[in-house]
Design a protein around this motif. Structure first.
Motif, PDB file in Angstrom:
ATOM      1  N   ARG A  29       4.241  15.641  -1.227  1.00  0.00           N
ATOM      2  CA  ARG A  29       4.632  14.949  -0.577  1.00  0.00           C
ATOM      3  C   ARG A  29       3.545  13.620   0.500  1.00  0.00           C
ATOM      4  N   ALA A  30       2.384  14.085   0.057  1.00  0.00           N
ATOM      5  CA  ALA A  30       1.575  13.936   1.326  1.00  0.00           C
ATOM      6  C   ALA A  30       1.283  12.690   1.678  1.00  0.00           C
ATOM      7  N   ASP A  31       0.971  11.671   2.632  1.00  0.00           N
ATOM      8  CA  ASP A  31       0.750  10.063   3.197  1.00  0.00           C
ATOM      9  C   ASP A  31      -0.878  10.466   1.977  1.00  0.00           C
ATOM     10  N   TYR A  32      -1.297   9.094   1.145  1.00  0.00           N
ATOM     11  CA  TYR A  32      -2.294   9.232   0.815  1.00  0.00           C
ATOM     12  C   TYR A  32      -3.625   9.050   1.917  1.00  0.00           C
ATOM     13  N   THR A  33      -3.554   7.929   2.669  1.00  0.00           N
ATOM     14  CA  THR A  33      -4.752   7.645   3.678  1.00  0.00           C
ATOM     15  C   THR A  33      -4.869   8.908   4.095  1.00  0.00           C
ATOM     16  N   ASN A  34      -3.991   8.867   5.387  1.00  0.00           N
ATOM     17  CA  ASN A  34      -4.041   9.671   6.717  1.00  0.00           C
ATOM     18  C   ASN A  34      -4.632  11.232   5.984  1.00  0.00           C
ATOM     19  N   THR A  35      -4.132  11.720   4.349  1.00  0.00           N
ATOM     20  CA  THR A  35      -4.534  13.454   3.800  1.00  0.00           C
ATOM     21  C   THR A  35      -5.970  13.473   3.863  1.00  0.00           C
ATOM     22  N   PHE A  36      -6.823  12.329   3.438  1.00  0.00           N
ATOM     23  CA  PHE A  36      -8.272  11.251   3.857  1.00  0.00           C
ATOM     24  C   PHE A  36      -8.596  11.985   4.929  1.00  0.00           C
TER      25      PHE A  36
ATOM     26  N   VAL B 127      -7.089   2.687   8.969  1.00  0.00           N
ATOM     27  CA  VAL B 127      -6.408   1.838   8.976  1.00  0.00           C
ATOM     28  C   VAL B 127      -5.552   1.331   7.340  1.00  0.00           C
ATOM     29  N   ILE B 128      -4.932   1.098   6.807  1.00  0.00           N
ATOM     30  CA  ILE B 128      -4.533   0.296   6.230  1.00  0.00           C
ATOM     31  C   ILE B 128      -2.890  -1.001   6.563  1.00  0.00           C
ATOM     32  N   PRO B 129      -2.415  -1.985   5.592  1.00  0.00           N
ATOM     33  CA  PRO B 129      -1.457  -2.582   6.335  1.00  0.00           C
ATOM     34  C   PRO B 129      -0.106  -1.532   6.055  1.00  0.00           C
ATOM     35  N   ARG B 130      -0.294  -0.987   6.683  1.00  0.00           N
ATOM     36  CA  ARG B 130       1.045   0.182   6.412  1.00  0.00           C
ATOM     37  C   ARG B 130       2.172  -1.087   6.759  1.00  0.00           C
ATOM     38  N   ASN B 131       3.157  -0.596   5.633  1.00  0.00           N
ATOM     39  CA  ASN B 131       4.443  -1.849   5.357  1.00  0.00           C
ATOM     40  C   ASN B 131       5.759  -1.990   6.672  1.00  0.00           C
TER      41      ASN B 131
ATOM     42  N   PHE C 137       0.835  -1.326  -0.035  1.00  0.00           N
ATOM     43  CA  PHE C 137       0.085   0.098  -0.552  1.00  0.00           C
ATOM     44  C   PHE C 137       0.962   1.454  -0.140  1.00  0.00           C
ATOM     45  N   MET C 138       0.328   2.610  -0.856  1.00  0.00           N
ATOM     46  CA  MET C 138       1.434   3.427  -0.658  1.00  0.00           C
ATOM     47  C   MET C 138       1.558   4.532   0.225  1.00  0.00           C
ATOM     48  N   ASP C 139       2.237   5.135   1.176  1.00  0.00           N
ATOM     49  CA  ASP C 139       2.003   5.831   1.751  1.00  0.00           C
ATOM     50  C   ASP C 139       1.706   7.364   1.247  1.00  0.00           C
ATOM     51  N   THR C 140       3.170   7.731   0.364  1.00  0.00           N
ATOM     52  CA  THR C 140       2.921   8.886   0.050  1.00  0.00           C
ATOM     53  C   THR C 140       2.780   8.867  -1.316  1.00  0.00           C
ATOM     54  N   PHE C 141       1.421   9.581  -1.822  1.00  0.00           N
ATOM     55  CA  PHE C 141       1.508   9.553  -3.102  1.00  0.00           C
ATOM     56  C   PHE C 141       1.925  10.322  -4.601  1.00  0.00           C
TER      57      PHE C 141
END
Length: 489
Positions: A371-378, A429-433, A270-274
């Motif tokens: 370089r914003a985090d995809y999940t946490n921005t939303f 939450v996503i399965p952060r790497n 899963f992507m962190d930084t978009f």
């Protein structure tokens, strides 16, 4: 090799074995030295009609390792082909064996498959075995995808084998038991079209329609209706991947399921930084399967599927091609429709307005730039916690936010309605790497599965937004550097 008793709830009906034997080879697994059950999905077992208590122990370990064959099972390895990074080749279940098709008390049918049970006729130069880390990884990611509401294969159990698997290093061996609606792939049809007869290709198509697309059988041209439905499911599936920042990593045609489930969790993440150019896989040197390329690759794979059906679509090849191209042209609209609806949900937008797309694209562009985090921005937008990110301090974001708030103000739904829509569209939450790697390290290096179990618990209901999930939203330390994944074969 003995059979496991039926009190465990086995209820097999092995329809795939009724196909011409060109599509499979009957194959028993190779027993292992000392199987130990290290993780067992009791809720999934119950949903399959299995008696979890009868399998959660050594008896289950023997079955899930392949040392004992469940009563009624007819193990086989499936033959298929595939385009791997654009190059066509003969493949097949080189390290997997289909146990059989479990029919649930509700009458649903699911494949049960061992992954890592030893050599098959399709193993080529491989040993047919699997290492513990990649099998636990598939367990985590596939169950996370299920929690996110994305069609997926699932994981029933992982056993260690007591044996060593030799890769770059000596690794502990393991076997994963995977559950799928079926394991029929685009590559299965490519195999039939290349090496099977016309009758065998039709038999495979008819079987797949009967198993997964019965409504297509009523159409004037059932094979065209079949193609159209496969395209629709894949378009919707890939759009759902994009909405949560999931990168499959190896979208070869043998890794595209005909029934529309996510399958084969190798170098996925899963992507962190978009960033649409994000690639995690160590083997994807050219970025063929980057996040932003997944929709186009989906169309490419589906075109290869459509090619296999041409003889069934029409006797005249030119007309068959025209029909296939028209069906494929629907992908973009179906993909984009699912993605737009999902993005509206992520931004709390009801209804449709002409400027919605530009509003979405502007936000994504700002996220990429800063370089914003995809999940946490939303998540931050959902709960109005606009701090802790460089993005939120910029004048560009302030201008965007003003337009977004004006869009929300024009709809009749209440602020609470908006909040509820965003909460159910944006996972906590996503399965952060880095979390996945920590769980795997504890399990593989130290035999400690508590970290993995805690992670699975947090991922089980990602839209709960519970206090316990908050710590799993934290980003990895920057010192971690670029993340790389490996296929595990």
């Amino acid at each position: 090799m003995t059979q496991a008793h039926t009190e465990a709830g086995w209820n097999f009906d092995n329809s795939y074995a009724s196909l011409p034997d060109t599509f499979f080879t009957k194959q028993n697994p190779t027993p292992v030295r000392s199987p130990q059950l290290v993780i067992f999905n009791r809720p999934l077992a119950a949903a399959l009609g299995l008696q979890a208590d009868a399998l959660d122990g050594q008896a289950g370990a023997e079955v899930f390792a392949g040392n004992r064959i469940p009563a009624g099972a007819k193990p086989l390895a499936q033959a298929y082909a595939g385009h791997q990074f654009g190059h066509f080749t003969m493949l097949g279940d080189g390290r997997a064996i289909l146990i059989g098709e479990q029919v649930t008390p509700e009458g649903e049918r699911f494949d049960l498959q061992w992954k890592g049970p030893g050599r098959t006729p399709y193993s080529r130069r491989g040993d047919g075995r699997a290492a513990l880390g990649p099998m636990l990884r598939e367990y985590i990611i596939s169950e996370a995808m299920y929690g996110l509401g994305i069609p997926t294969t699932r994981s029933l159990a992982v056993v260690t084998t007591g044996e060593v698997v030799i890769r770059e290093d000596d690794l502990p061996g393991a076997v994963l038991t995977r559950v799928a609606s079926s394991h029929i792939r685009v590559g299965t049809f490519q195999y039939a079209a290349k090496w099977g007869s016309a009758e065998e290709l039709q038999a495979l198509a008819d079987y797949t329609i009967h198993r997964h697309y019965r409504e297509a059988a009523q159409a004037e041209n059932r094979y065209l209706a079949f193609l159209a439905e496969v395209i629709r499911r894949q378009a919707e599936l890939i759009a759902k991947w994009q909405l949560v920042g999931f990168i499959h990593g190896v979208m070869n045609t043998d890794n595209m399921s005909i029934c529309g489930e996510t399958i084969d969790y190798g170098p996925c993440a899963f992507m962190d930084t978009f960033d649409p150019a994000t690639v995690f896989s160590s083997i994807d040197q050219q970025g063929r399967y980057a996040y932003g390329n997944q929709p186009q690759i989906g169309v490419w794979n589906l075109a290869r599927f459509a090619e296999t059906l041409l003889p069934l679509l029409h006797d005249n090849q030119a007309q068959a091609i025209q029909m296939a191209e028209k069906a494929l042209s629907q992908f973009a609209e179906q993909y984009y429709g699912t993605w737009l609806a999902g993005m509206r949900g992520k931004l709390g937008m009801f209804g449709e307005e002409a400027d919605d797309v530009s509003l979405m694209e502007e936000l994504l562009s700002l996220m990429q730039k800063h370089r914003a985090d995809y999940t946490n921005t939303f998540l931050a937008l959902t709960f109005d916690r606009l701090n802790g990110s460089e993005l939120f301090a910029t004048p560009e974001f302030a201008a965007w936010q003003e337009k977004w708030q004006a869009r929300l103000a024009r709809q009749s739904q209440s602020a609470d309605d908006v909040l509820q829509l965003m909460k159910q569209s944006n996972p906590a939450v996503i399965p952060r790497n880095h979390r996945v790697e920590a769980a795997l390290e504890a399990a593989v290096q130290d035999g400690d599965y508590s970290v993995l179990r805690q992670l699975l618990a947090a991922l089980a209901n990602p839209y709960a937004h519970s206090a316990e999930q908050a710590e799993y939203a934290s980003l990895p330390p920057e010192a971690c550097g670029p993340y790389r994944t490996y296929c595990g074969t």
